[in-house]
Scaffold this motif. Sequence first.
Motif, short mmCIF file in Angstrom:
data_model
loop_
_atom_site.label_atom_id
_atom_site.label_comp_id
_atom_site.label_asym_id
_atom_site.label_seq_id
_atom_site.Cartn_x
_atom_site.Cartn_y
_atom_site.Cartn_z
N ARG A 112 13.51 1.36 -2.95
CA ARG A 112 12.54 0.01 -3.68
C ARG A 112 11.60 0.91 -4.36
O ARG A 112 11.75 0.32 -5.40
N ASN A 113 11.30 2.07 -4.05
CA ASN A 113 10.52 3.32 -5.13
C ASN A 113 11.49 3.66 -6.10
O ASN A 113 11.15 5.22 -6.32
N GLY A 114 12.76 3.38 -6.53
CA GLY A 114 13.52 4.24 -7.60
C GLY A 114 14.24 5.51 -6.40
O GLY A 114 14.11 6.69 -6.87
N PHE A 115 14.35 5.92 -5.30
CA PHE A 115 14.86 6.94 -4.58
C PHE A 115 16.52 6.97 -4.73
O PHE A 115 16.07 6.00 -3.95
N SER A 116 17.03 7.94 -4.16
CA SER A 116 18.73 7.59 -3.70
C SER A 116 18.93 8.43 -2.88
O SER A 116 18.18 9.83 -2.20
N VAL A 117 19.87 8.06 -1.73
CA VAL A 117 19.99 8.40 -0.32
C VAL A 117 20.80 10.29 -0.65
O VAL A 117 21.81 9.89 -1.90
N ILE B 232 0.75 -1.07 -0.22
CA ILE B 232 0.12 -0.17 -0.25
C ILE B 232 0.49 1.36 0.33
O ILE B 232 1.35 2.23 -0.81
N GLY B 233 1.77 0.75 0.55
CA GLY B 233 2.65 2.58 0.57
C GLY B 233 3.26 2.93 -0.52
O GLY B 233 3.25 3.73 -1.23
N ASN B 234 4.07 1.21 -1.37
CA ASN B 234 4.18 1.70 -2.83
C ASN B 234 3.43 2.43 -3.49
O ASN B 234 3.31 3.55 -4.53
N ILE B 235 1.63 2.30 -3.44
CA ILE B 235 1.12 2.70 -3.99
C ILE B 235 0.54 4.35 -4.17
O ILE B 235 0.38 4.99 -5.14
N ILE B 236 0.86 4.69 -2.38
CA ILE B 236 0.55 5.91 -2.06
C ILE B 236 2.00 6.39 -3.26
O ILE B 236 1.99 7.49 -3.90
N VAL C 229 15.09 4.19 4.77
CA VAL C 229 15.63 4.33 3.08
C VAL C 229 14.77 3.61 2.44
O VAL C 229 15.30 3.58 1.43
N ASN C 230 15.19 1.80 2.84
CA ASN C 230 15.18 0.83 2.11
C ASN C 230 14.19 0.69 1.60
O ASN C 230 13.57 0.89 0.00
N PHE C 231 12.73 1.40 2.12
CA PHE C 231 11.55 1.94 1.33
C PHE C 231 11.70 2.23 0.33
O PHE C 231 11.34 2.13 -0.65
N PHE C 232 12.07 3.60 0.10
CA PHE C 232 12.50 5.03 -0.63
C PHE C 232 13.37 4.17 -1.91
O PHE C 232 12.74 4.33 -2.77
N CYS D 196 19.15 15.72 13.76
CA CYS D 196 18.05 15.19 13.33
C CYS D 196 18.51 14.02 12.85
O CYS D 196 19.78 13.63 12.53
N ASP D 197 18.52 12.63 13.13
CA ASP D 197 18.63 11.54 12.42
C ASP D 197 17.82 10.42 11.32
O ASP D 197 17.68 9.23 11.00
N GLU D 198 17.25 11.54 10.53
CA GLU D 198 16.31 10.87 9.83
C GLU D 198 17.54 11.10 8.35
O GLU D 198 18.56 11.55 8.17
N ILE D 199 16.50 10.18 7.03
CA ILE D 199 17.55 10.25 6.15
C ILE D 199 16.88 11.46 5.12
O ILE D 199 15.67 11.06 4.57
N ALA D 200 17.50 11.87 3.84
CA ALA D 200 17.35 12.40 3.05
C ALA D 200 17.45 11.66 1.72
O ALA D 200 18.60 11.22 1.61
#
Length: 162
Positions: A115-120, A83-87, A110-113, A143-147
């Motif tokens: 898999r959806n064609g995003f790069s760190v 569902i996340g991929n569809i969104i 990060v792995n989810f994104f 901040c510990d989030e990854i862009a």
Amino acid sequence: MTVTCRKATEQDIETLYDIIQGYAEQGIMLPRTRETLAEQIDTFVVAVIDDQFVGCGSLTRLGQDLVEIRSLGVTEGHKGLGIGNIIVDFLVEEARQQGIPKVMALTYAVNFFERNGFSVVQKEIFPEKVWRDCIHCKKQDCCDEIAVLKMVNPIGVAASSN
């Protein structure tokens, strides 16, 4: 199981609030007030299965050529079903339709994104985000989030051949 995405409506505010609040309580999503959701309802999409709300996300414009995926979440019991991929696909297509070439997110998934064609990428390449939102965040200095970033080929723009 057929998952469909649609633009959120004012009738979705309470459900949006509940799912976002659940993630916020875990420290993995910024909380949003009902008032903020009402003001920004036009940026949200919801995923539904047989009229049952199963996920959400928003696409917020940060600049002329940049949007951010925010508040991406899936309800308990529906995680791991794609569902996340569809969104994300829906939101990326929305950016493409709007002619916006860069789609970013700040994430712990990060792995989810990827898999959806995003790069760190480095957060610092998004001064639009830093000055608009990060200066108000309690994690600003730690901040510990990854862009992550995905380049989108807007409608009417030919793909470059490198």
